[in-house]
Design a protein around this motif. Structure first.
Motif, PDB file in Angstrom:
ATOM      1  N   THR A  30     -24.755   6.449  21.328  1.00 27.57           N
ATOM      2  CA  THR A  30     -26.062   5.541  21.213  1.00 27.57           C
ATOM      3  C   THR A  30     -27.264   6.160  22.091  1.00 27.57           C
ATOM      4  OG1 THR A  30     -25.136   4.241  23.324  1.00 27.57           O
ATOM      5  CG2 THR A  30     -24.579   3.326  20.842  1.00 27.57           C
ATOM      6  N   GLU A  31     -26.762   6.911  23.065  1.00 29.16           N
ATOM      7  CA  GLU A  31     -28.011   7.308  23.811  1.00 29.16           C
ATOM      8  C   GLU A  31     -28.575   8.545  23.117  1.00 29.16           C
ATOM      9  OE1 GLU A  31     -24.110   8.724  26.220  1.00 29.16           O
ATOM     10  OE2 GLU A  31     -24.980   6.996  24.817  1.00 29.16           O
ATOM     11  N   ASP A  32     -27.826   9.067  22.219  1.00 32.24           N
ATOM     12  CA  ASP A  32     -28.347  10.225  21.149  1.00 32.24           C
ATOM     13  C   ASP A  32     -29.626   9.569  20.291  1.00 32.24           C
ATOM     14  OD1 ASP A  32     -26.720  12.102  22.089  1.00 32.24           O
ATOM     15  OD2 ASP A  32     -25.227  11.483  20.814  1.00 32.24           O
ATOM     16  N   VAL A  33     -29.378   8.439  19.789  1.00 31.47           N
ATOM     17  CA  VAL A  33     -30.109   7.826  18.874  1.00 31.47           C
ATOM     18  C   VAL A  33     -31.421   7.111  19.738  1.00 31.47           C
ATOM     19  CG1 VAL A  33     -30.634   6.067  17.154  1.00 31.47           C
ATOM     20  CG2 VAL A  33     -28.325   7.133  17.254  1.00 31.47           C
ATOM     21  N   VAL A  34     -30.767   6.595  20.622  1.00 31.06           N
ATOM     22  CA  VAL A  34     -32.052   6.097  21.882  1.00 31.06           C
ATOM     23  C   VAL A  34     -33.005   7.042  22.398  1.00 31.06           C
ATOM     24  CG1 VAL A  34     -32.599   5.146  24.166  1.00 31.06           C
ATOM     25  CG2 VAL A  34     -30.671   4.221  22.581  1.00 31.06           C
ATOM     26  N   ASN A  35     -32.471   8.165  22.473  1.00 23.70           N
ATOM     27  CA  ASN A  35     -33.445   9.194  23.055  1.00 23.70           C
ATOM     28  C   ASN A  35     -34.209   9.755  21.736  1.00 23.70           C
ATOM     29  OD1 ASN A  35     -32.376   9.459  25.610  1.00 23.70           O
ATOM     30  ND2 ASN A  35     -31.003  11.036  25.069  1.00 23.70           N
ATOM     31  N   LEU A  36     -33.670   9.878  20.717  1.00 21.50           N
ATOM     32  CA  LEU A  36     -34.676  10.264  19.473  1.00 21.50           C
ATOM     33  C   LEU A  36     -35.605   9.105  19.156  1.00 21.50           C
ATOM     34  CD1 LEU A  36     -34.555  12.568  17.606  1.00 21.50           C
ATOM     35  CD2 LEU A  36     -32.882  11.651  16.029  1.00 21.50           C
TER      36      LEU A  36
END
Length: 222
Positions: A30-36
């Motif tokens: 989820t953090e991958d998408v949040v950062n993006l």
């Protein structure tokens, strides 16, 4: 005005380069998408601020500026579409994680329940009824696993080969644990059902044996 046109052109080019750098496989976390999402939101904020600035300039009516403003609008629209897509992908990952955790907790919970049933002194009939209820719950959990598999494959299609392999391994482990629990419950239920049938047959044979003298008693009456 030529200087402003050059600066604006450079701004558009730098934005396009930033977007190009973000165009890569999306991680499974989820953090991958949040950062993006944050990166795209920052770019969108820069674009909107620059758009407001350029719209107030006297040179905004020049053909070259109009063309750049049109490109500017196209980029804003593309990023807004990407942000909507990323929010959907974030929700997909959150749903996948929730399903995985639910299935893991189910396996732990019902493995303990099965062990407790076997240790208990409850009647065989009651144990069979409990195992029937657990099998129903397992079938429901298999539905959750199908949903998790569907969402996991959608996430894997957006990610790297490593992400895909990790998700496949995770789903396979969940499937194996659930299958083991199901097999255990089926085997124990069969054992208890067999024992119950043996007991019934024994009880029936015993009753027949006890009733034999009663049936023959009339022969000895004078």
């Amino acid at each position: 005005s030529q200087k402003q046109i050059a600066e604006y052109t450079q701004f558009i080019l730098s934005i396009q380069q930033s977007i190009k750098e973000l165009n890569k496989p999306i991680g499974s976390k989820t953090e991958d998408v949040v950062n993006l999402l944050k990166d795209y939101e920052n770019i969108l904020n820069r674009l909107k601020a620059k758009k407001a600035e350029m719209s107030m300039q006297k040179i905004s009516s020049l053909p070259q500026i109009k063309e750049l403003l049109s490109t500017h609008d196209d980029i804003i629209e593309a990023i807004e579409n990407q942000l909507r897509r990323l929010k959907q992908l974030l929700m997909l990952r959150e749903q996948f994680i929730a399903l995985v955790n639910e299935i893991v907790n189910f396996n732990v919970k019902y493995t303990d329940i099965v062990a407790h049933i076997e240790k208990s002194d409850d009647k065989i009939e009651n144990k069979i009824k409990q195992y029937d209820k657990i099998m129903h719950k397992i079938h429901e959990c298999e539905g959750l696993l199908l949903s998790a598999n569907d969402k996991g494959m959608q996430i894997a299609s957006e990610g790297t080969v490593e992400d895909r392999n990790n998700i496949i391994e995770q789903l396979q482990a969940l499937k194996n644990h659930l299958q083991t629990l199901k097999q255990t419950v089926e085997n124990l239920r069969q054992q208890h059902e067999k024992a119950a049938n043996l007991y019934k047959n024994f009880e029936s044979d015993l009753n027949k044996t006890i009733n034999v003298p009663k049936n023959l008693g009339h022969l000895f009456i004078s």
